[in-house]
Design a protein around this motif. Sequence first.
Motif, PDB file in Angstrom:
ATOM      1  N   UNK A 197       0.832  -1.213   0.000  1.00  0.00           N
ATOM      2  CA  UNK A 197       0.000   0.000   0.000  1.00  0.00           C
ATOM      3  C   UNK A 197       0.863   1.258   0.000  1.00  0.00           C
ATOM      4  N   UNK A 198       1.905   1.265   0.808  1.00  0.00           N
ATOM      5  CA  UNK A 198       2.797   2.425   0.867  1.00  0.00           C
ATOM      6  C   UNK A 198       3.479   2.667  -0.481  1.00  0.00           C
ATOM      7  N   UNK A 199       3.884   1.597  -1.146  1.00  0.00           N
ATOM      8  CA  UNK A 199       4.514   1.732  -2.467  1.00  0.00           C
ATOM      9  C   UNK A 199       3.540   2.346  -3.476  1.00  0.00           C
ATOM     10  N   UNK A 200       2.292   1.908  -3.429  1.00  0.00           N
ATOM     11  CA  UNK A 200       1.281   2.431  -4.348  1.00  0.00           C
ATOM     12  C   UNK A 200       1.091   3.926  -4.115  1.00  0.00           C
ATOM     13  N   UNK A 201       0.940   4.316  -2.868  1.00  0.00           N
ATOM     14  CA  UNK A 201       0.738   5.732  -2.540  1.00  0.00           C
ATOM     15  C   UNK A 201       1.918   6.568  -3.022  1.00  0.00           C
ATOM     16  N   UNK A 202       3.135   6.078  -2.793  1.00  0.00           N
ATOM     17  CA  UNK A 202       4.330   6.812  -3.206  1.00  0.00           C
ATOM     18  C   UNK A 202       4.404   6.952  -4.722  1.00  0.00           C
ATOM     19  N   UNK A 203       4.100   5.885  -5.443  1.00  0.00           N
ATOM     20  CA  UNK A 203       4.164   5.924  -6.916  1.00  0.00           C
ATOM     21  C   UNK A 203       3.122   6.889  -7.478  1.00  0.00           C
ATOM     22  N   UNK A 204       1.909   6.835  -6.950  1.00  0.00           N
ATOM     23  CA  UNK A 204       0.845   7.720  -7.431  1.00  0.00           C
ATOM     24  C   UNK A 204       1.211   9.178  -7.191  1.00  0.00           C
ATOM     25  N   UNK A 205       1.734   9.468  -6.009  1.00  0.00           N
ATOM     26  CA  UNK A 205       2.062  10.862  -5.675  1.00  0.00           C
ATOM     27  C   UNK A 205       3.256  11.368  -6.474  1.00  0.00           C
ATOM     28  N   UNK A 206       4.323  10.589  -6.536  1.00  0.00           N
ATOM     29  CA  UNK A 206       5.543  11.064  -7.189  1.00  0.00           C
ATOM     30  C   UNK A 206       5.355  11.251  -8.696  1.00  0.00           C
ATOM     31  N   UNK A 207       4.616  10.335  -9.334  1.00  0.00           N
ATOM     32  CA  UNK A 207       4.488  10.382 -10.789  1.00  0.00           C
ATOM     33  C   UNK A 207       3.133  10.930 -11.239  1.00  0.00           C
ATOM     34  N   UNK A 208       2.365  11.456 -10.298  1.00  0.00           N
ATOM     35  CA  UNK A 208       1.072  12.103 -10.574  1.00  0.00           C
ATOM     36  C   UNK A 208       0.155  11.192 -11.391  1.00  0.00           C
TER      37      UNK A 208
END
Length: 355
Positions: free
Chosen positions: A122-133
């Motif tokens: 879940x943390x990886x998903x949140x980070x990917x969505x935020x960083x790469x918009x």
Amino acid sequence: MRSISDTIARLKKPLPPMVRAGDSGRELAPGESSGSNPGALRALLHVPLGLPAGSPLVVVLHGCTQTAASYDHGSGWSELADRFGFAVLFPEQRRANNPNLCFNWFSPEDTRRGSGEVESIREMVVAAVERHRLDPKQVFVTGLSAGGAMTSAMLACHPELFAGGAIIAGLPFGIACGVPEALERMRGRGHDRPNLASRVREASSHRGPWPTVSVWHGSSDATVDVVNAAMIVEQWRGLHRVGEPDTAKRVAGYVHRGWHDAAGRMVVEEYVIAGMGHGTPLATRGDEACGTPGPHMLDAGISSTYRIAAGWGIVPAVAPPRPMETPVTAPALPTRFDPAATINDALRAAGLIRR
């Protein structure tokens, strides 16, 4: 019925060496986590060059003995991402967590909301969505075998995070606590049918809408019995409150069943690949072809990767013709090398001898 010792032997059997990430021409970059990574997983990410903001994200979970790179090479997910424009996140297991590189789908600590491997992903998903918009409403998850079972766990523990999921040769959520029970369920034994849907409801406070679910399984799977596919369908059919399948047809020669909600949206589907063993079904020919056959990556004449992505609406429903590569033409070479003729040609060009 197979014995438990036979199932253990299948899981521990070493596979032939798989390719490095670079062998497919697509490198997987280290990803990030937005938290503490309690499951101690590794994150790898493929973002096509120039990917626009608001693009979809697909989370791909490998099977036992596999790595993120080997499963990507076999399944063709990053190949498809480059062709149609979406990002791919590959959580990867570490041997310190599981010596066979299986996701720990049978461990309560790793399959509880806010805990262990489920929380790390879940943390990886949140980070990917935020960083790469990326588009948080177009996040999907898929996996094979133990990765398929962990896909069930992600959909159950974080249904609000995913628009859809695809489970390949996997198992339902919440059916095993520890290795002995996991091995029994893999053999198709001991399933508690009446409580399947309620186990997902109890995993979070979410009450809908639920992710769509695509189920793929080989009828001759000797590692995870095909009865598990029926159990996954039953689990999610109960959550979506749909009855008998309203569509049944053959796709590429295989039985495909679908369940639609009141709005006409397919919310559950199932592909049973006749005669196929344990693995991800691939197509090596045609416009849908992607990936490379290998251990547990099986040429079945149907591309699960493409059809899963098409079901999510992130690639065209009908695959366009594959782009043609411009052939490189080598300069013509003489069929025979004549040293005397070559020297005479050079002397004539310099005006030192007459023609």
